[in-house]
Write a protein that holds these residues in place. Structure first.
Motif, PDB file in Angstrom:
ATOM      1  N   THR A 143      15.254  54.853  66.712  1.00  8.64           N
ATOM      2  CA  THR A 143      15.849  54.821  68.053  1.00  8.64           C
ATOM      3  C   THR A 143      17.362  54.847  67.940  1.00  8.64           C
ATOM      4  N   TRP A 144      18.034  55.557  68.870  1.00  9.84           N
ATOM      5  CA  TRP A 144      19.492  55.647  68.878  1.00  9.84           C
ATOM      6  C   TRP A 144      20.096  54.415  69.540  1.00  9.84           C
ATOM      7  N   TYR A 145      21.104  53.814  68.869  1.00 12.79           N
ATOM      8  CA  TYR A 145      21.735  52.590  69.350  1.00 12.79           C
ATOM      9  C   TYR A 145      23.254  52.704  69.326  1.00 12.79           C
ATOM     10  N   CYS A 146      23.878  51.757  70.009  1.00  9.48           N
ATOM     11  CA  CYS A 146      25.334  51.586  69.981  1.00  9.48           C
ATOM     12  C   CYS A 146      25.767  51.273  68.553  1.00  9.48           C
ATOM     13  N   PRO A 147      26.860  51.861  68.070  1.00 11.90           N
ATOM     14  CA  PRO A 147      27.299  51.606  66.685  1.00 11.90           C
ATOM     15  C   PRO A 147      27.750  50.172  66.459  1.00 11.90           C
TER      16      PRO A 147
END
Length: 358
Positions: A143-147
């Motif tokens: 899943t893509w997340y905030c860095p």
């Protein structure tokens, strides 16, 4: 249709012993790539009286491909599910064992998404946590997340496997990841590209790089971005970024790893295919694992005979299911075999189930 391709070793005609060595199995056996369909949307397969729900069909084999052991798993799995599309099946969630998941993206992950399937994966221990990034965002367990998501949340599953945290802490950290997810701004286009919003822009977190998000709610996590000599990352500078299907393709999946929805979908698919394998291997029925049930050599001949065996197993399973239904207030012909108490959703962890509170 939700299905799970699965490799399964079946014996060919040979005089091998009951428990052959691995070398002999590779010499005389075949890999059967089975596509098993399963309804993952119904939470309770049994009614209150213990009989099967007539709206929940049993897991059945709908596709098959036979090949040498360990030979081209992605090619054979893809060939099997592509035939299903050609026969008019509607694609749904798809889970496969790690022989498929660890293929090259252009051989498996991207083609199955192009066919309309939504992949759901589990990962090896060395694939957990941060799996790469794109335009400043990070891919964590699919899943893509905030860095700037806290490191303790990124490494939650790795910490669980290493024994640094217990299962209850792991479940809490998985839930704590949700505010940091990049949110879709619009649907995927025809080429698989999708606009994804920074979580501060979607009102899920507060971030000093997005001043409008500060003060939007004391209940929202406060992001602490690391300073950079080159300035904010692209995902932090813009309201949204466009992610191409190739970015993170090997590990990206349609559900958040470890949450309740992922458990429901992934484990129902996994349990269904393993259950069907045991069902069709029964020595009192099809015995598909035994070479003596197909006394003829050759890949084509073995495939044809195995198709008949699996069709018989499907028919036997459907008959058993129909006989267990209680329709119109009538008693079922056969009592259901499902007497085990299953684990409730939300209790699974990669190292076992959560212990219920006393």
């Amino acid at each position: 249709m939700t299905c799970r391709p699965h490799r399964h070793l079946v014996g060919a005609t040979t005089s091998q012993a009951a428990k052959p060595s691995l070398a002999k199995r590779y010499l005389f056996g075949f890999d059967a790539h089975l596509a098993v369909t399963r309804d993952t949307q119904h939470i309770k397969p049994l009614l209150d009286d213990g009989t099967p729900d007539p709206d929940v069909l049993p897991a059945l084999v709908v596709g098959l491909c036979l090949d040498k052991p360990g030979e081209r798993p992605a090619y054979n799995g893809l060939k099997t599910i592509r035939r299903l599309r050609e026969r008019g099946y509607t694609p749904g969630f798809l889970a496969g064992d790690r022989a498929y998941d660890n293929s090259e993206p252009h051989e498996w992950q991207l083609p199955v998404r192009a066919l309309g399937y939504k992949p759901v994966y589990d990962y090896r221990v060395d694939q957990l946590g941060d799996q790469g990034g794109a335009q400043g965002s990070i891919l964590v367990e699919g899943t893509w997340y905030c860095p700037s998501m806290p490191e303790s949340l990124i490494e939650a599953t790795s910490d669980l496997h290493a024994g640094r945290i217990d299962r209850e802490t792991w479940a809490a950290r998985i839930a704590a990841r949700k505010p940091y997810r990049l949110m879709p701004e619009e649907r995927e286009d025809s080429e698989g590209h999708q606009r994804m919003m920074c979580p501060a822009e979607s009102g899920k977190v507060q971030c000093p790089l997005k001043p409008r998000s500060i003060g939007s709610g004391v209940h929202l996590p406060l992001v602490d971005p690391l300073p950079s000599p080159t300035g904010p990352l692209k995902v932090c500078r813009q309201r949204a970024i466009t992610l191409a299907p190739e970015e993170g393709a090997k590990h990206w999946q349609a559900l958040d790893y470890g949450d309740e929805e992922w458990q429901k979908i992934y484990f129902r698919l996994r349990n269904s295919v393993e259950g069907f394998n045991g069902f069709a291997k029964s020595p009192l029925a099809e015995t598909i694992e035994s070479s003596r049930s197909r006394p003829i050599r050759g890949l084509a001949a073995q495939t044809i005979l195995l198709v008949f065996q699996l069709a018989h197993a499907n028919r036997r399973k459907i008959t058993t299911w129909l006989d267990s239904l209680a329709l119109g207030g009538q008693r079922p012909i056969r009592r259901t075999n499902r007497r085990r108490k299953t684990k409730p959703l939300g209790t699974w962890t990669p190292t076992g189930h959560l212990t219920p509170a006393t």
